[in-house]
Enzyme design. Structure first.
Site, PDB file in Angstrom:
ATOM      1  NE  ARG A 174      -1.840  -6.206   4.594  1.00  0.00           N
ATOM      2  CZ  ARG A 174      -1.576  -6.875   5.723  1.00  0.00           C
ATOM      3  NH1 ARG A 174      -2.153  -8.062   5.934  1.00  0.00           N
ATOM      4  NH2 ARG A 174      -0.763  -6.369   6.632  1.00  0.00           N
ATOM      5  CE  LYS A 199       1.388  -6.143   2.976  1.00  0.00           C
ATOM      6  NZ  LYS A 199       1.943  -4.772   3.080  1.00  0.00           N
ATOM      7  CG  HIS A 267      -5.332   0.199   1.800  1.00  0.00           C
ATOM      8  ND1 HIS A 267      -5.100  -1.090   2.234  1.00  0.00           N
ATOM      9  CD2 HIS A 267      -4.525   0.998   2.546  1.00  0.00           C
ATOM     10  CE1 HIS A 267      -4.185  -1.076   3.186  1.00  0.00           C
ATOM     11  NE2 HIS A 267      -3.812   0.177   3.397  1.00  0.00           N
ATOM     12  NE  ARG A 270      -4.907  -3.374   6.052  1.00  0.00           N
ATOM     13  CZ  ARG A 270      -4.518  -4.268   6.956  1.00  0.00           C
ATOM     14  NH1 ARG A 270      -5.382  -5.152   7.412  1.00  0.00           N
ATOM     15  NH2 ARG A 270      -3.277  -4.277   7.398  1.00  0.00           N
ATOM     16  CG  HIS A 293      -0.227  -3.136  11.210  1.00  0.00           C
ATOM     17  ND1 HIS A 293      -0.870  -1.975  11.570  1.00  0.00           N
ATOM     18  CD2 HIS A 293      -0.416  -3.261   9.868  1.00  0.00           C
ATOM     19  CE1 HIS A 293      -1.420  -1.425  10.506  1.00  0.00           C
ATOM     20  NE2 HIS A 293      -1.150  -2.183   9.464  1.00  0.00           N
ATOM     21  CE1 TYR A 302      -2.972   0.968   6.969  1.00  0.00           C
ATOM     22  CE2 TYR A 302      -4.899   0.828   8.360  1.00  0.00           C
ATOM     23  CZ  TYR A 302      -4.297   0.639   7.148  1.00  0.00           C
ATOM     24  OH  TYR A 302      -5.009   0.117   6.103  1.00  0.00           O
TER      25      TYR A 302
END
Length: 323
Positions: A174, A199, A267, A270, A293, A302
């Site tokens: 990211r 994240k 993005h 990615r 993820h 995705y």
């Protein structure tokens, strides 16, 4: 293109509202122009959306709405408005923007002591459809990360931009993860992997390809600032931490220069990392780990994996797939 002022003056003849509400709305539009200095296209959108709302209220009430009619709008009134717009074919984004305009008007009236905006604040905006940037082709992605294709005039900034974009495409990072790197994190020029804090504070390992090492080394060689320790690796023109908006603007310039689609964003690199890996036989579960993820279903969406592709992966990999 018509100016916001022209659109507003035209609206005076198109709006169906009582004089007191019409004047209050014009005062609100004026405050958006003079105090908040909104962009012309935003102002035009707010004018149009509130005009449509008041036209709906005319039909809803059976008479042109006055200040007293909007002073205590109920949630049911706003839901009826959204339902009416939806029946006319408005999508979730259009409905959300329209509700934002109505809320802004009501908040202004509330500050003037003319209305209560509680109903507008309480109603939820329509859920926006989840959308992902389309992946670039392999050729386009390679051009984007090429130092020679960067548009910055200063060589070190061109090298910096290329290094950041290479991390997005070569490691699947990211943009916040790339800009959060420190010189210490990439000090070992022989390392084949990099630990990333993603994240939720979750750590993952991503590959460090030779091309990534080379891009970072070229940036470090040209960078005029001292890079070591735990300070940000990527710097802005004045030496401070590099902000994502700068890379996003550079990518926007490259879209024009390289004739790339509007979906070509940082993005999207990615996204391209994952999609290109999968297209070349990459394992979906491994790609999930590389992207960080939490759910395989997220990776499936995705990368655009359909059910047939999932069954194909299962058939090849699962030990019980064959008798």
């Amino acid at each position: 293109m018509q100016t916001a002022k022209t659109e507003t003056s035209k609206a005076e003849f198109l709006i169906i509202a009582a004089p007191d509400l019409n004047q209050a709305r014009q005062d609100w539009l004026g405050s958006l122009t003079n105090s908040r200095r909104l962009a012309a296209h935003t102002l035009n959108a707010y004018e149009r959306d509130t005009r449509q709302f008041l036209q709906f209220m005319t039909g809803h009430l059976g008479t042109p709405p006055a200040l007293k009619d909007v002073s205590n709008l109920r949630i049911t009134d706003l839901r009826s408005y959204l339902a009416s717009r939806r029946n006319d074919g408005a999508g979730a984004r259009t409905l959300g923007r329209g509700l934002a305009g109505v809320r802004s008007l009501l908040r202004y009236l509330e500050k003037q002591g003319l209305a209560n905006a509680a109903g507008a604040s309480a109603i939820r905006a329509p859920r926006q459809p989840k959308s992902l940037p389309k992946p670039l082709s392999a050729d386009a992605a390679l051009r984007v990360v090429n130092t020679q294709q960067q548009l910055a005039e200063e060589p070190w900034i061109a090298a910096r931009n290329a290094a950041v974009l290479t991390l997005l495409y070569g490691c699947g990072l990211r943009i916040s993860e790339a800009l959060g790197l420190t010189p210490d994190a990439v000090a070992d020029t022989t390392a084949r992997s990099l630990t990333i804090q993603g994240k939720g504070g979750k750590s993952r390992l991503v590959p460090l390809l030779p091309a990534v090492h080379q891009a970072i080394a070229e940036y470090r060689r040209l960078c005029p600032f001292h890079l070591n320790g735990t300070m940000p690796l990527f710097r802005g023109a004045k030496g401070g931490a590099l902000h994502a908006g700068i890379i996003q603007r550079e990518m926007q310039k490259m879209r024009c220069a390289l004739s790339l689609p509007e979906t070509a964003t940082p993005h999207a690199l990615r996204h391209s990392f994952a999609t290109h890996l999968l297209a070349r036989g990459g394992d979906l579960r491994t790609i999930q780990e590389l992207l960080g993820h939490a759910s395989l279903s997220t990776t499936q969406v995705y990368t655009g994996v359909d059910t047939d592709r999932l069954l194909e992966i299962y058939d090849k990999a699962h030990p019980r797939a064959h008798p």
